[in-house]
Design an enzyme around this catalytic site. Structure first.
Site, PDB file in Angstrom:
ATOM      1  CD  GLU A 147      -3.243  -0.424   0.460  1.00  0.00           C
ATOM      2  OE1 GLU A 147      -3.174   0.697  -0.090  1.00  0.00           O
ATOM      3  OE2 GLU A 147      -4.252  -1.155   0.409  1.00  0.00           O
ATOM      4  CG  HIS A 189      -6.119  -3.491  -5.980  1.00  0.00           C
ATOM      5  ND1 HIS A 189      -6.701  -2.995  -4.841  1.00  0.00           N
ATOM      6  CD2 HIS A 189      -6.704  -4.702  -6.184  1.00  0.00           C
ATOM      7  CE1 HIS A 189      -7.588  -3.858  -4.386  1.00  0.00           C
ATOM      8  NE2 HIS A 189      -7.602  -4.902  -5.168  1.00  0.00           N
ATOM      9  CG  ASP A 199      -5.767   0.617  -5.629  1.00  0.00           C
ATOM     10  OD1 ASP A 199      -6.829   0.090  -6.011  1.00  0.00           O
ATOM     11  OD2 ASP A 199      -5.014   0.104  -4.790  1.00  0.00           O
TER      12      ASP A 199
END
Length: 221
Positions: A147, A189, A199
């Protein structure tokens, strides 16, 4: 949030009957599938567990902050599931909010790492374990999820420090598991089949990022 909430990648209960059936199948030669399944599940039978060091990290310099164990499942990667992919996410929020939801057992998702805007790296799930981050069970099992703090529509969130730190992390993961440094194995993603996420978005500079990963990989070779 980059990691998919409620991924559905839930654990499987392993009983003596399942082990016996799998053993019989392997013995009579149905093959490879039964054998591989037993290899994946054997350590999860009662009394079998891979030794672990509490608070250990896989990337030197990362800070360990544990995700809720409801947001990942124990594994023995790459022995049970081979790792051949890195999935890039964007948090759609602050670093603190990402940590908070990954520690929430009701969230149903978490990634292995979070990279902050200033380049700080936090690890929340061990690479050997399966994180619920991609919204696709098969991809979860074969990948490491990273992330990045920020929002997909704010290119200013993707700082030099973030790109550099993330590239070093991805390069190290690729080196550890012999993952090719290319866009087939380092993906966003949005590229995971079945996902409804966008994203890292159009402002993520893939050419820049892949160049940084390649240089970091070459420097560590």
């Amino acid at each position: 949030m980059g990691a998919t909430e409620g991924s559905g990648d839930t654990d499987r209960r392993i009983g003596r009957r399942a082990l016996l059936i799998g053993g019989t199948a392997a013995a009579v030669g149905t093959a490879v599938l039964a054998r591989d399944e037993l290899a994946r599940l054997w350590w999860r039978a009662p009394g079998v567990e891979k030794p672990r060091v509490e608070g250990a990290v896989d990337f030197r310099g990362a800070q360990w902050v544990a995700a809720s164990d409801a947001n990942w499942r124990r594994a023995d990667r790459p022995d049970d599931y081979g790792i051949d992919m890195v999935v890039i996410h964007v948090t759609q929020g602050s670093f603190a909010s990402a940590v908070k939801v990954f520690q929430d057992p009701g969230h149903g998702a978490a990634a292995h790492y979070i990279v902050r805007r200033d380049g700080h790296i936090t690890q929340m799930i061990r690479e050997l374990d399966v994180a619920y981050h991609a919204g696709n069970r098969a991809y979860n099992e074969r990948s490491v999820g990273i992330e990045h703090e920020g929002f997909v529509d704010r290119p200013e969130d993707f700082t030099d420090a973030m790109y550099a730190a993330s590239a070093r992390l991805t390069a190290r993961i690729c080196a550890r598991y012999a993952v090719p440094v290319d866009r087939e194995h380092i993906i966003g993603h949005v590229e995971v089949p079945g996902t409804d996420h966008t994203d890292p978005g159009e402002h993520w500079d893939w050419d820049r990022y892949m160049g940084l990963v390649q240089r970091a990989r070459s420097a560590s070779a």
